[in-house]
Write an enzyme that holds these catalytic residues in place. Structure first.
Site, PDB file in Angstrom:
ATOM      1  N   CYS A  74      42.045  42.959  27.587  1.00  0.00           N
ATOM      2  CA  CYS A  74      41.839  44.477  27.667  1.00  0.00           C
ATOM      3  C   CYS A  74      43.277  45.565  26.912  1.00  0.00           C
ATOM      4  O   CYS A  74      44.010  43.914  26.666  1.00  0.00           O
ATOM      5  CB  CYS A  74      41.538  44.578  29.026  1.00  0.00           C
ATOM      6  SG  CYS A  74      42.921  44.877  29.818  1.00  0.00           S
ATOM      7  N   GLY A  75      43.289  46.095  27.366  1.00  0.00           N
ATOM      8  CA  GLY A  75      44.781  46.589  26.746  1.00  0.00           C
ATOM      9  C   GLY A  75      45.886  46.066  27.122  1.00  0.00           C
ATOM     10  O   GLY A  75      46.749  45.687  26.417  1.00  0.00           O
ATOM     11  N   THR A  76      46.248  45.813  28.035  1.00  0.00           N
ATOM     12  CA  THR A  76      47.757  45.429  29.096  1.00  0.00           C
ATOM     13  C   THR A  76      46.815  44.261  29.885  1.00  0.00           C
ATOM     14  O   THR A  76      47.921  43.494  29.552  1.00  0.00           O
ATOM     15  CB  THR A  76      47.814  45.869  30.048  1.00  0.00           C
ATOM     16  OG1 THR A  76      47.059  46.106  31.029  1.00  0.00           O
ATOM     17  CG2 THR A  76      48.128  47.044  29.903  1.00  0.00           C
ATOM     18  N   GLY A  77      45.451  43.541  29.638  1.00  0.00           N
ATOM     19  CA  GLY A  77      45.404  42.409  30.658  1.00  0.00           C
ATOM     20  C   GLY A  77      44.993  43.116  31.845  1.00  0.00           C
ATOM     21  O   GLY A  77      44.551  41.596  32.936  1.00  0.00           O
ATOM     22  N   ILE A  78      45.987  44.066  32.378  1.00  0.00           N
ATOM     23  CA  ILE A  78      46.237  44.348  33.508  1.00  0.00           C
ATOM     24  C   ILE A  78      44.852  44.571  34.144  1.00  0.00           C
ATOM     25  O   ILE A  78      44.255  43.546  35.195  1.00  0.00           O
ATOM     26  CB  ILE A  78      47.079  44.998  34.325  1.00  0.00           C
ATOM     27  CG1 ILE A  78      48.424  45.188  33.530  1.00  0.00           C
ATOM     28  CG2 ILE A  78      46.918  45.280  35.725  1.00  0.00           C
ATOM     29  CD1 ILE A  78      49.430  45.987  34.093  1.00  0.00           C
TER      30      ILE A  78
ATOM     31  N   HIS B  89      50.091  25.092  38.960  1.00  0.00           N
ATOM     32  CA  HIS B  89      50.367  25.510  40.885  1.00  0.00           C
ATOM     33  C   HIS B  89      49.007  26.692  41.305  1.00  0.00           C
ATOM     34  O   HIS B  89      48.668  26.298  42.389  1.00  0.00           O
ATOM     35  CB  HIS B  89      51.668  26.637  40.544  1.00  0.00           C
ATOM     36  CG  HIS B  89      52.526  25.484  40.510  1.00  0.00           C
ATOM     37  ND1 HIS B  89      53.954  25.899  40.870  1.00  0.00           N
ATOM     38  CD2 HIS B  89      52.906  24.137  39.727  1.00  0.00           C
ATOM     39  CE1 HIS B  89      55.044  24.489  40.419  1.00  0.00           C
ATOM     40  NE2 HIS B  89      54.128  23.922  39.865  1.00  0.00           N
TER      41      HIS B  89
ATOM     42  N   ASP C 116      37.210  44.456  26.325  1.00  0.00           N
ATOM     43  CA  ASP C 116      37.084  46.135  26.217  1.00  0.00           C
ATOM     44  C   ASP C 116      37.583  45.792  25.093  1.00  0.00           C
ATOM     45  O   ASP C 116      37.691  45.655  24.298  1.00  0.00           O
ATOM     46  CB  ASP C 116      37.759  46.955  27.657  1.00  0.00           C
ATOM     47  CG  ASP C 116      39.169  47.232  27.179  1.00  0.00           C
ATOM     48  OD1 ASP C 116      39.594  46.681  26.135  1.00  0.00           O
ATOM     49  OD2 ASP C 116      40.052  47.595  27.690  1.00  0.00           O
ATOM     50  N   HIS C 117      37.524  47.170  24.770  1.00  0.00           N
ATOM     51  CA  HIS C 117      37.704  48.121  23.201  1.00  0.00           C
ATOM     52  C   HIS C 117      38.964  47.174  22.451  1.00  0.00           C
ATOM     53  O   HIS C 117      38.959  47.295  21.569  1.00  0.00           O
ATOM     54  CB  HIS C 117      37.128  49.358  23.006  1.00  0.00           C
ATOM     55  CG  HIS C 117      37.463  50.264  23.886  1.00  0.00           C
ATOM     56  ND1 HIS C 117      37.258  50.206  25.064  1.00  0.00           N
ATOM     57  CD2 HIS C 117      39.028  50.768  23.794  1.00  0.00           C
ATOM     58  CE1 HIS C 117      38.743  50.504  25.632  1.00  0.00           C
ATOM     59  NE2 HIS C 117      39.004  51.820  24.922  1.00  0.00           N
TER      60      HIS C 117
ATOM     61  N   ARG D 261      49.410  19.851  47.241  1.00  0.00           N
ATOM     62  CA  ARG D 261      50.624  20.890  47.639  1.00  0.00           C
ATOM     63  C   ARG D 261      49.926  22.166  47.672  1.00  0.00           C
ATOM     64  O   ARG D 261      49.921  23.556  48.106  1.00  0.00           O
ATOM     65  CB  ARG D 261      51.920  20.828  47.934  1.00  0.00           C
ATOM     66  CG  ARG D 261      52.563  21.818  47.420  1.00  0.00           C
ATOM     67  CD  ARG D 261      54.296  21.799  47.317  1.00  0.00           C
ATOM     68  NE  ARG D 261      55.015  21.993  46.170  1.00  0.00           N
ATOM     69  CZ  ARG D 261      54.801  21.155  45.057  1.00  0.00           C
ATOM     70  NH1 ARG D 261      54.744  19.810  44.482  1.00  0.00           N
ATOM     71  NH2 ARG D 261      55.898  22.062  43.249  1.00  0.00           N
ATOM     72  N   HIS D 262      49.402  22.511  46.120  1.00  0.00           N
ATOM     73  CA  HIS D 262      49.154  23.162  45.226  1.00  0.00           C
ATOM     74  C   HIS D 262      47.857  23.900  46.014  1.00  0.00           C
ATOM     75  O   HIS D 262      47.407  24.335  45.811  1.00  0.00           O
ATOM     76  CB  HIS D 262      49.737  23.388  43.605  1.00  0.00           C
ATOM     77  CG  HIS D 262      50.566  23.519  43.648  1.00  0.00           C
ATOM     78  ND1 HIS D 262      51.666  23.733  43.850  1.00  0.00           N
ATOM     79  CD2 HIS D 262      51.501  22.029  42.916  1.00  0.00           C
ATOM     80  CE1 HIS D 262      52.873  23.856  43.274  1.00  0.00           C
ATOM     81  NE2 HIS D 262      52.095  22.889  43.021  1.00  0.00           N
TER      82      HIS D 262
HETATM   83  C1  RB5 Z   1      41.607  51.278  28.214  1.00  0.00           C
HETATM   84  O1  RB5 Z   1      42.323  52.070  27.517  1.00  0.00           O
HETATM   85  C2  RB5 Z   1      42.877  50.480  28.656  1.00  0.00           C
HETATM   86  O2  RB5 Z   1      43.172  51.514  29.629  1.00  0.00           O
HETATM   87  C3  RB5 Z   1      42.100  49.141  29.314  1.00  0.00           C
HETATM   88  O3  RB5 Z   1      42.112  48.578  28.121  1.00  0.00           O
HETATM   89  C4  RB5 Z   1      43.482  48.505  30.054  1.00  0.00           C
HETATM   90  O4  RB5 Z   1      44.711  48.800  29.525  1.00  0.00           O
HETATM   91  C5  RB5 Z   1      43.637  48.479  31.373  1.00  0.00           C
HETATM   92  O5  RB5 Z   1      43.767  47.989  32.351  1.00  0.00           O
END
Ligand code: RB5
Length: 145
Positions: free
Chosen positions: A66-70, A99, A8-9, A133-134
């Site tokens: 993304c911002g956090t990768g989450i 693994h 994303d941005h 095993r993996h």
């Molecule tokens: C964008 O502001 C932010 O929410 C996105 O990049 C990401 O971190 C979400 O998980």
């Protein structure tokens, strides 16, 4: 190695740096967007793009930022056949391959600097699934899909 990259941005700058890094190693990288850091976009779109492209090209790897990768990792993991790992260190990147047979590596552009990110992507790229095993455990993950 063939890669599909997406962000994303908030992940754009780090993705662009890592695409250049991978190409410098001789890998083929297809960038699925987004194309700039200025225009706000929604990370699920790009996680899905990367996930669908990786599943359609056996042996290919994904890079999602993304911002956090989450958020982008959660989105990519909704695609059947994707094992996306959001990592912030090189050891976890290697373990994700050895693994978990991860096929998408996810990073946070607001979390991980470019130098460490290169090390993470390099560790992920150079590691090999250990099988044994993996494989049984990965099969059980696939059984959840
Ligand atoms: C964008 O502001 C932010 O929410 C996105 O990049 C990401 O971190 C979400 O998980």
């Amino acid at each position: 190695m063939k890669w599909y990259a997406g962000s994303d941005h908030a992940g754009y700058e780090l993705k662009a740096a890592l695409v250049g890094f991978l190409r410098g190693l001789g890998d083929e990288v297809e960038d699925l967007g987004t194309t700039n850091a200025a225009d706000s976009v929604d990370y699920p779109e790009f996680g899905a793009r990367v996930g669908r492209a990786v599943v359609a090209a056996p042996g290919a790897m994904g890079l999602a930022v993304c911002g956090t990768g989450i958020g982008i990792s959660i989105a990519a993991n909704k695609v059947a056949g994707i094992r996306a790992a959001r990592v912030t260190d090189e050891f976890s990147a290697r373990m994700a391959r050895e693994h978990n047979d991860a096929n998408v590596v996810c990073l946070g552009g607001r979390v991980t600097g470019p130098g460490l990110a290169e090390g993470i992507v390099r560790a992920f790229r150079d590691a090999t699934f250990a099988g044994g095993r993996h494989q049984r455990r990965v099969d059980k993950i696939e059984g959840l899909e």
